[in-house]
Design an enzyme around this catalytic site. Structure first.
Site, mmCIF file in Angstrom:
data_model
loop_
_atom_site.group_PDB
_atom_site.id
_atom_site.type_symbol
_atom_site.label_atom_id
_atom_site.label_comp_id
_atom_site.label_asym_id
_atom_site.label_seq_id
_atom_site.Cartn_x
_atom_site.Cartn_y
_atom_site.Cartn_z
ATOM 1 N N ASP A 253 8.928 -8.532 8.590
ATOM 2 C CA ASP A 253 7.568 -8.090 8.360
ATOM 3 C C ASP A 253 7.167 -8.458 6.927
ATOM 4 O O ASP A 253 7.952 -8.272 5.988
ATOM 5 C CB ASP A 253 7.513 -6.566 8.553
ATOM 6 N N GLU B 291 6.620 -13.103 8.717
ATOM 7 C CA GLU B 291 5.219 -13.275 8.363
ATOM 8 C C GLU B 291 5.178 -13.876 6.964
ATOM 9 O O GLU B 291 5.536 -13.201 5.999
ATOM 10 C CB GLU B 291 4.499 -11.932 8.346
#
Ligand code: CA
Length: 642
Positions: free
Chosen positions: A327, A356
């Site tokens: 993340d 990400e």
């Protein structure tokens, strides 16, 4: 080689002599509790000048008073330790460095709501056959079809008919596993499944929902997904049962890891054990907030870096995890990500890592050190989510109402081509005309995660409704299928959000992280209602998995054997040379048209079998075409092979 600052050579010697007895070449400096029936050793990373470091031992997770409090001694730089004689199994503990009690940073078992760590014998949590559990084979990440799911979304709706709705065990039920294998996916990426803060585990009968991006204990499964959060071993065993069942079905398990921030600074285990160490600050002494959640961790600092390395290794070794989705990876530094890749390679190079490649705000570290998408090429073996193709297809993240290619708006073709090749340099992709990236950001296409939707956004259905006011179901279905055709024919890693195959929606909600089940759940009765959509997804997944040409997994091969054809505006057409990569299909032609009218495209002369047309996919063929010109219907894909 990397040596953490807190174990310089002199201290390293001391550490080896006095720590929780790990070999020097395999330092587990976060091994905070080591149990044997004779004694238990507690260790904690806390400042050397802390006034005190105590461990409090409790009879239960909720008992008011400790039965013992033991002081740890400083045994090396920032390193504290104490050994307690006797059999402590079944008891609970907290550390206290004078800032408040917490279960430590690396608890491996916890009581309800994760406030106290538990002393258990981890080996007793292994389900039967766990020692024989094997990771499903994987040659390259391009061979994966990733299915992103949340425990509740997947199994909470009565239409799923699950015995364990919303639980880890739902993913052990044969009917549910069968659903996944029938669809054809071979990897699940599960939303945060470590212990997070917001859901009250003490009230299992009250429906509560959160995505789980609010980490509490990074190395323990979340209690609310277990059948009994009050018994520390249950969540651990059930998580392993889930992994085991998925592995038996040939499905890999990718964990969503959120090392980039904590639920809050003040209450975090990091802050309570070593104040101000783990979080970045800006020049004026305030905490930096690159996560948009009030804080950001400092992966470049030795302890935080080591924590991430050990945590990833722990999930692999204890839980047999097959991959990690980082993340907000753009908050971490490049060096840490590369070290994690190296560490993981030592265990199994087929374990996938992607994340990400962005942050949610400015980070308090030099920008060029951050693991952003644009520098993915500096992180071999690590992938990033591709917003370039995603937004070119359906419109930008920042504006739910704005459409793009799907609305037959010209100018998005080059960004889509860039996504189809997997973000590599390709002679036919003009980077000047790509929306976000002005240079290729991958070295290998397997570093490119191809997708049009995921959890933290509108579902594709909602997006189409928002960006095509008044859209009717038949058109919505045509565009939905067309969008995913790009994903599943991209040379990157195809990624699907669970339920898209049955036209799942979230009633238009974009950021549904704390919305009730009524918004987030998948209504599986849609499978019958939109069977045609389901079959299209399944057909494309099957086609990709059966044909190597869609997943060459090597930049040179893609550059040599994927050729784009001249095509009208809002049509993207390419050929794949199957013979060059040992595919049973000699040549494959893919043409995607978002115009509301059919278009003619010139293709290499030949006799072709049609395998995708009019919103249908059939590997055995939907007819033949001959010649060097074909017509692609309005708002659909045409795929042929000879
Ligand atoms: Ca929890």
């Amino acid at each position: 080689m990397y040596i953490p600052k807190f174990i310089p050579l002199t201290a390293l010697f001391l550490f080896m002599m006095t720590s929780c007895s790990q070999p020097a070449d395999d330092p587990q400096v976060f091994n905070e509790m080591e149990y044997t029936p004779q004694q238990t050793t507690f260790c904690l990373n806390a400042p050397s000048d802390a006034q005190r470091v105590d461990v409090r031992i409790y009879e239960t997770a909720l008992a008011e008073q400790p039965i013992r409090t033991v002081s740890l001694k400083c045994v090396g730089e920032d390193r504290w330790r104490a050994t307690v004689e006797g059999d402590l199994k079944g008891l609970f503990y907290t550390f206290d460095t004078g800032h408040g009690e917490c279960p430590g940073t690396f608890a491996k078992a916890v009581g309800v709501n994760g406030r106290r760590a538990a002393i258990i014998d981890l080996s007793s949590t292994d389900p039967e056959g766990w020692a024989e559990d094997v990771r499903p084979a994987l040659e390259t990440p391009a061979d994966m079809v990733v299915y992103e799911m949340h425990h509740r979304d997947f199994s909470i709706h009565p239409s799923r008919g699950s015995k364990y709705p919303g639980k880890f065990l739902a993913l052990t039920e044969p009917e549910n596993i069968q659903y996944l294998t029938d669809l054809g996916i071979n990897a699940v990426q599960i939303l945060p499944s470590y212990d997070y803060a917001t859901v009250d585990e003490a009230r299992p009968d009250v429906p509560q929902y959160n995505w789980g991006y609010d980490p509490l204990n990074y190395n323990v499964p979340e209690g609310s997904y277990s059948t009994d959060a009050t018994r520390p071993e249950v969540r651990i065993r059930e998580f392993k049962q889930m992994v085991q069942a998925l592995h038996r079905a040939g499905i890999r398990v990718i964990l969503d890891v959120v090392y980039n921030h904590c639920m809050s600074i003040d209450g975090s285990n990091f802050q309570l054990t070593y104040p101000d160490y783990y979080f970045r600050k800006v020049a004026d002494g305030k905490y930096s907030d690159g996560s948009g959640c009030g804080n950001e961790t400092a992966s470049e600092r030795p302890l935080m870096r080591q924590f991430m390395l050990e945590s990833v290794r722990y999930w692999i070794q204890e839980y047999h995890i097959d991959g990690f989705r980082f993340d907000l990876m753009g908050i971490h530094d490049i060096e840490t990500m590369n070290l994690i890749r190296q560490e993981v390679d030592k265990i199994d190079p087929s374990i996938t890592i992607y994340g990400e490649g962005w942050s949610a705000g400015q980070c308090a570290i030099e920008h060029e050190r951050l693991a952003m998408k644009a520098v993915t090429y500096q992180m071999p073996g690590i992938g990033a989510f591709a917003d370039d193709m995603r937004d070119a297809i359906r419109g930008p993240f920042s504006d739910d109402n704005q459409p793009a290619f799907l609305a037959a708006l010209p100018g998005h073709e080059e960004s889509i081509k860039f996504g189809l090749v997997g973000g590599i340099q390709h002679p036919q992709v003009d980077m000047e005309r790509v929306n976000y990236s002005k240079a290729p950001w991958t070295v290998q296409p397997t570093q490119h995660v191809s997708y049009v939707s995921c959890h933290d956004d509108m579902s594709l259905v909602d997006r189409l409704r928002a960006s095509f006011p008044g859209i009717q179901t038949d058109e919505l279905i045509r565009l939905d299928k067309l969008a995913q055709t790009f994903v599943l024919t991209s040379q990157g890693i195809p990624f699907l959000w669970a339920g898209e195959e049955v036209l799942r929606d979230k009633k238009g909600v974009h950021n549904s992280y704390n919305q009730p089940d009524s918004i987030n759940q998948i209504d599986w009765s849609n499978q019958e209602k939109y069977q045609d959509v389901y079959l299209y997804y399944r057909g494309l997944i099957g086609m990709r998995r059966a044909h190597k040409a869609f997943r060459m997994a090597d930049a040179e091969l893609v550059r040599s054997h994927m050729r784009f054809l001249d095509a009208p505006s809002c049509v993207v057409a390419f050929t794949l040379d199957g013979t060059a990569v040992g595919d049973s299909w000699n040549h494959i032609v893919c043409i995607m048209n978002s115009n509301r009218t059919p278009h003619r495209v010139t293709i290499p002369q030949g006799t072709y079998t049609v395998v995708c047309r009019d919103g249908q996919v059939a590997a055995e063929g939907l007819g033949q075409v001959e010649g060097d010109v074909v017509t692609v219907g309005a708002q659909q894909a045409l795929i042929l092979h000879d």
